[in-house]
Design a protein around this motif. Structure first.
Motif, PDB file in Angstrom:
ATOM      1  N   ASN A 171       9.356  -8.711   9.496  1.00 13.65           N
ATOM      2  CA  ASN A 171       8.263  -9.120   8.626  1.00 13.65           C
ATOM      3  C   ASN A 171       6.995  -8.378   8.992  1.00 13.65           C
ATOM      4  O   ASN A 171       6.855  -7.867  10.104  1.00 13.65           O
ATOM      5  CB  ASN A 171       8.057 -10.640   8.670  1.00 13.65           C
ATOM      6  CG  ASN A 171       7.746 -11.150  10.058  1.00 13.65           C
ATOM      7  OD1 ASN A 171       6.643 -10.972  10.570  1.00 13.65           O
ATOM      8  ND2 ASN A 171       8.724 -11.790  10.686  1.00 13.65           N
ATOM      9  N   LEU A 172       6.072  -8.333   8.041  1.00 14.86           N
ATOM     10  CA  LEU A 172       4.793  -7.649   8.222  1.00 14.86           C
ATOM     11  C   LEU A 172       3.679  -8.578   7.776  1.00 14.86           C
ATOM     12  O   LEU A 172       3.690  -9.078   6.652  1.00 14.86           O
ATOM     13  CB  LEU A 172       4.766  -6.360   7.400  1.00 14.86           C
ATOM     14  CG  LEU A 172       3.399  -5.665   7.264  1.00 14.86           C
ATOM     15  CD1 LEU A 172       2.919  -5.155   8.613  1.00 14.86           C
ATOM     16  CD2 LEU A 172       3.479  -4.522   6.242  1.00 14.86           C
ATOM     17  N   THR A 173       2.738  -8.827   8.673  1.00 15.55           N
ATOM     18  CA  THR A 173       1.564  -9.636   8.357  1.00 15.55           C
ATOM     19  C   THR A 173       0.330  -8.760   8.454  1.00 15.55           C
ATOM     20  O   THR A 173       0.091  -8.123   9.480  1.00 15.55           O
ATOM     21  CB  THR A 173       1.430 -10.831   9.322  1.00 15.55           C
ATOM     22  OG1 THR A 173       2.571 -11.674   9.196  1.00 15.55           O
ATOM     23  CG2 THR A 173       0.179 -11.635   9.008  1.00 15.55           C
ATOM     24  N   THR A 174      -0.442  -8.718   7.379  1.00 16.23           N
ATOM     25  CA  THR A 174      -1.739  -8.044   7.405  1.00 16.23           C
ATOM     26  C   THR A 174      -2.809  -9.122   7.366  1.00 16.23           C
ATOM     27  O   THR A 174      -2.721 -10.074   6.600  1.00 16.23           O
ATOM     28  CB  THR A 174      -1.897  -7.092   6.216  1.00 16.23           C
ATOM     29  OG1 THR A 174      -1.665  -7.811   5.001  1.00 16.23           O
ATOM     30  CG2 THR A 174      -0.907  -5.938   6.310  1.00 16.23           C
ATOM     31  N   ALA A 175      -3.809  -8.990   8.224  1.00 11.50           N
ATOM     32  CA  ALA A 175      -4.830 -10.037   8.341  1.00 11.50           C
ATOM     33  C   ALA A 175      -6.180  -9.427   8.661  1.00 11.50           C
ATOM     34  O   ALA A 175      -6.280  -8.367   9.277  1.00 11.50           O
ATOM     35  CB  ALA A 175      -4.438 -11.039   9.425  1.00 11.50           C
ATOM     36  N   ASN A 176      -7.226 -10.116   8.224  1.00 11.33           N
ATOM     37  CA  ASN A 176      -8.573  -9.726   8.624  1.00 11.33           C
ATOM     38  C   ASN A 176      -8.822 -10.142  10.065  1.00 11.33           C
ATOM     39  O   ASN A 176      -9.405  -9.402  10.854  1.00 11.33           O
ATOM     40  CB  ASN A 176      -9.604 -10.376   7.690  1.00 11.33           C
ATOM     41  CG  ASN A 176     -11.021 -10.004   8.045  1.00 11.33           C
ATOM     42  OD1 ASN A 176     -11.672 -10.688   8.833  1.00 11.33           O
ATOM     43  ND2 ASN A 176     -11.498  -8.897   7.491  1.00 11.33           N
ATOM     44  N   ILE A 177      -8.337 -11.344  10.412  1.00 15.11           N
ATOM     45  CA  ILE A 177      -8.515 -11.869  11.763  1.00 15.11           C
ATOM     46  C   ILE A 177      -7.188 -12.434  12.246  1.00 15.11           C
ATOM     47  O   ILE A 177      -6.526 -13.188  11.527  1.00 15.11           O
ATOM     48  CB  ILE A 177      -9.582 -12.985  11.801  1.00 15.11           C
ATOM     49  CG1 ILE A 177     -10.945 -12.459  11.328  1.00 15.11           C
ATOM     50  CG2 ILE A 177      -9.709 -13.576  13.205  1.00 15.11           C
ATOM     51  CD1 ILE A 177     -11.948 -13.551  11.047  1.00 15.11           C
TER      52      ILE A 177
END
Length: 916
Positions: free
Chosen positions: A560-566
């Protein structure tokens, strides 16, 4: 001959070194049946340079303890069998089997070495069941236990006679014995080769790369339990297989305090497999069939019983990307042959795996999304990847960090929380256009509390646990007064309501660079007693909060891939205790890293050796101030490092105050309450436990973080004793200096700790005794259960409360000499072992000399002198080469001390025996 194979997976190059095939002599006529007495020579193959010291030491791997020779007549019927034994093991390359009584004529000569004391049992009784050559050639060895190690040495070897200047057309093992050979040695020799192969994995990153790779676990799938003792065209037909449990890497590679990989080794019987279909290239080797929903099934090309390794670790590119990765690697692939899945006997394999990135995992996830063309370039690589603009990683204790929300990043007002108590992942999302809330959030997201920073660049003040903010009628909570905190759902609600507001003081900055900063107060990774047990949340994955984020999954759901600002990620409390064991309820754990290295200790008075929390209270001596004093008299709460002391305490930068910083003013009253002191400086007993349980700990949590062979003593590298101590030694709350480079060695009780700098690691009690004023006689359950005789000397040790990863999984009647740090299983104890009284000379049958960890337990838990007692463990340190660990009585401390002595001998031995 033995083959030395180096497999470099990242580059795809292979180097194969082997000797030419042996040749054998043609038969000629001799007179048959005349009695003769001859002698035979045997040789073993050269051993290459050992690539990792976690395997058996070179001399032990090739020792010959016994050789049984079988001589058959021209009809291949047994004529003679005999055995020669070497009590301490033959370390020479050659040996002689003398006075073999046979008759002249055509003979066939075979031998088996190390028939006793090894890892395997034979399918026949060697002295009585072997009647013909076929009996010998069909002989099978079965592993005594399902193990991938050979801790006792005695590695099984077999071989056949080879005539001097042999001809290529000669029959195997053939020898002509004439009457004039009586009393002489035959010209040829028996060539002995190992039945096992040794496999080493060396995992690393590219040189000068910013990538870090923290090795975590490895396991082997499909190890054969049986093998033919003599090499045959096919593997043993009725073969069965087993898998190992997950293990820690034997060694870690650390460069400038950064983890760059590690290594491990194992042994196995041959397993010769070919592909069930021909793979196009290397990456096809790990490819799996997909079912109708895209999930993984059987391997597409690899035989289902081909041996493979699964290894895991933590990846970081040093910038925005981090990942928990898992690699599957089939053995074989010699000479770039993708269809080769074989592991041969008498072969040393070195697999060099270079971690270069996680782009292929990201590609697989991205291409799994609707409308995309699916690509799986690297089927053997899987994991959870996170790409975050602000990545905040904190330890298990209380922490505070500033986080910044930018006005232009509010298109995805979401948070995903992952903890041991979330079902899957808890999510909270506000539609940026309509304001509609979608939420699966329950309770386990309140471990991060937010206070809007009102001014300055430091941290906001923590308001206290009970000062939450209720949502008002408009759904806009506020904590601008700094007296209340918000939870993440309330922060997102506030961001949504302020996203179009340009006129307020909420946003700072100008034009497109407007932002707002909150202080995130992260609770310690501990759930209060009640319906949650501490065994559920220690030694687990980090709990995470991804803010302004999105998560996608691969087709097979393995990545899985999570993109986040924080991203806020918190490590769990690490412990050496066995979470699966019953019969005890309390324990202790530690933080992962030492954040404020090189600290002296102010107070070195004598204190209780086991109760670290009690010791720390005595050191801090709050009784000198009314109500234990105020937090701000000790700490500066405004700095994110929490590393500065303030006011009259500014000069007191000592270890005990550093552990005080790991706590929090929970009720917000400004006073230090006893219930608020949960993290403390450990005792010597706890440091010793961290050495015993090292292999159960996440690599970064281990005390010793270096390559022992590169450690130099004070002065030899231009450094000083102060440098040496700061780099390698730890200080306990009872004032004892702990020598981490020597495992469990201690010394210099009540050393001048105030003027010297040491490492330390803060601890916390689990399940009880972590609040209130501590009492000297109260302590958590011990990780060791020791039985003592009437003289106060240990007779039995039980370690069922210790994590199995730190222990040896097999009973061993003998263990070879090995180093303390890189000896792996050779320097681990079994779950239970008995101890003899003092023995001079050889241990009784079934008993053996203890390794260093076993000796440390015997010494540490005995209350009277055990004498000068030897171990079979020597030092890894280059400047202390071949120096062994010995216990001796230190009368001034009234305790047994384990230290390096200079030899493996001593006046007595406390022999040990593994027991069920």
């Amino acid at each position: 001959m033995k083959q030395y194979i180096y497999v470099i997976l990242a580059l795809g190059f292979f180097f194969l070194y082997s000797c030419a095939d042996e040749t054998f002599v043609k038969n000629t006529k001799v007179e048959e049946g005349i009695p003769v007495e001859v002698s035979l020579a045997f040789t073993r193959e050269d051993v290459p340079e050992v690539t990792t010291r976690a395997a058996l030491p070179e001399t032990e791997e090739n020792k010959v303890y016994d050789v049984r020779v079988f001589i058959f007549d021209k009809d291949k019927k047994l004529e003679y069998t005999g055995i020669v034994e070497y009590e301490e093991g033959n370390t020479a390359k050659k040996g002689i089997i003398s006075n073999c009584e046979v008759t002249s004529g055509q003979k066939y000569i075979y031998a088996i070495a190390n028939t006793e004391g090894g890892a395997g049992n034979f399918s026949k009784t060697l002295g009585t069941d072997i009647k013909k050559v076929n009996d010998l050639k069909t002989l099978v060895s079965e592993l005594n236990t399902e193990t991938d190690q050979r801790l006792g040495g005695h590695l099984l070897m077999s071989g056949a006679y080879v005539e001097k200047n042999a001809d290529v057309l000669a029959e195997e093992a053939s020898c002509l014995v004439s009457k004039d050979m009586s009393g002489k040695s035959l010209a040829g020799e028996i060539k002995l080769t190992h039945v096992d192969s040794r496999v080493t994995f060396k995992v690393g990153v590219q040189e000068d790369s910013k990538i870090t790779f923290v090795p975590r676990t490895w396991k082997v799938v499909n190890i054969p339990k049986y093998t033919n003792v003599f090499s045959a065209i096919f593997d043993y037909a009725s073969i069965s297989y087993f898998n190992t449990s997950e293990k820690s890497f034997d060694n870690s590679t650390i460069v400038d305090t950064k983890y760059k990989g590690g290594s491990f080794s194992f042994y196995m019987y041959e397993n010769r497999k070919t592909a069930i279909k021909t793979p196009a290239d290397y990456n096809d080797r790990e490819r799996q069939d997909k079912n109708d929903t895209g999930l993984n099934g059987d391997f597409t090309y690899a035989d289902p019983y081909a041996t493979y390794v699964v290894l895991t670790g933590d990846y970081s590119d040093g910038d925005k990307t981090s990942a928990e990765v898992r690699y599957t690697i089939h053995l074989g692939y010699v000479n770039d042959i993708a269809s080769d899945f074989s592991s041969l006997r008498n072969t040393i394999y070195t697999y060099k795996v270079t971690v270069v990135g996680v782009k292929n995992i990201i590609l697989e996830v991205e291409s799994s999304q609707p409308g995309e063309e699916f690509e799986e370039k690297q089927p053997g690589a899987e994991g959870s990847v996170v790409v975050a603009e602000q990545s905040i990683s904190v330890d298990a204790h209380y922490e505070a960090k500033n986080v910044t929300f930018r006005k232009n990043d509010l298109t995805n007002l979401s948070v995903i929380v992952s903890t041991p108590y979330t079902i899957g992942e808890e999510k909270y999302l506000i539609n940026a256009t309509t304001g509609v809330v979608t939420s699966t959030m329950k309770n386990d997201y309140k471990w991060v509390k937010f206070v809007k920073r009102t001014a300055g660049s430091g941290l906001a003040k923590y308001p206290g646990n009970n000062k939450t903010v209720s949502v008002n009628g408009e759904g806009v909570p506020t904590n601008d007064d700094g007296k209340h905190y918000l939870t993440i759902d309330q922060v997102l609600q506030q961001l949504y309501n302020k996203k179009d507001d340009d006129g307020s003081s909420y946003w700072k900055g100008k034009n497109d660079d407007k932002s707002v900063t909150y202080t995130a107060f992260i609770d310690e990774y501990y759930y209060e007693e009640g319906d949650k047990n501490w065994k559920e949340f220690v030694n687990v994955e980090d709990r995470k909060m991804h803010i302004l984020c999105n998560t996608k999954f691969s087709q097979d759901k393995q990545s899985n891939l999570t993109t986040a600002n924080i991203m806020i990620s918190q490590r769990s409390i690490k412990t050496i205790y066995n979470k699966s064991a019953d019969g005890y309820s309390t324990a202790w754990g530690i933080e992962t890293v030492d954040e404020t290295k090189g600290m002296p200790m102010e107070n070195s008075g004598t204190r209780a050796s086991k109760n670290g929390r009690y010791n720390t209270f005595q050191m801090l001596d709050f009784s000198k101030e009314e109500d234990n004093g105020g937090w701000e008299n000790y700490l500066d709460w405004t700095t994110e490092s929490l590393n500065k002391l303030k006011g009259s305490w500014k000069s007191k930068r000592y270890a005990e105050y550093a552990c005080l910083q790991r706590n929090r003013d929970l009720d917000g009253n400004g006073k230090i309450d006893a219930d608020e002191i949960r993290w403390y400086l450990p005792s010597t007993t706890q440091y010793t436990g961290l050495w015993l349980g090292k292999d159960a700990l996440y690599p970064e949590a281990r005390l010793f973080q270096k390559d022992p062979e590169k450690i130099t003593n004070d002065g030899t590298d231009g450094g000083t004793d102060e440098d040496f101590r700061t780099n390698n030694h730890f200080i306990s709350s009872n004032g004892v200096r702990f020598w981490a480079e020597e495992g469990a060695a201690t010394g210099n009780t009540l050393y001048n700790v105030k003027n010297s700098k040491f490492n330390y690691r803060c601890a916390r009690n689990l399940g009880g005794y972590y609040t209130g004023v501590p009492k000297e006689n109260e302590s958590v359950d011990d990780y060791v259960q020791a039985t003592l005789d009437n003289n106060g000397i240990v007779t039995k040790i039980v370690l069922t409360r210790v994590d199995p990863l730190a222990l040896r999984s097999t009973l061993e009647t003998s263990i070879t000499a090995a180093p303390e740090h890189t000896g792996a299983d050779l320097n681990r104890p079994y779950t239970k072992f008995e101890v003899t009284t003092a023995v001079k000379g050889k241990c009784p049958a079934g008993y053996r000399k203890p390794n260093q960890r076993e000796l440390s337990l015997i010494a540490g838990y005995s209350t009277s002198s055990i004498g000068n007692t030897a171990s079979c463990t020597y030092s890894d340190l280059t400047y202390k080469e071949d120096v062994y660990y010995t216990a001796f009585w230190k009368s001034e401390d009234k305790s047994n001390i384990v230290s390096l002595n200079g030899s493996s001998s001593s006046s007595v031995t406390r022999c040990v025996k593994d027991v069920d």
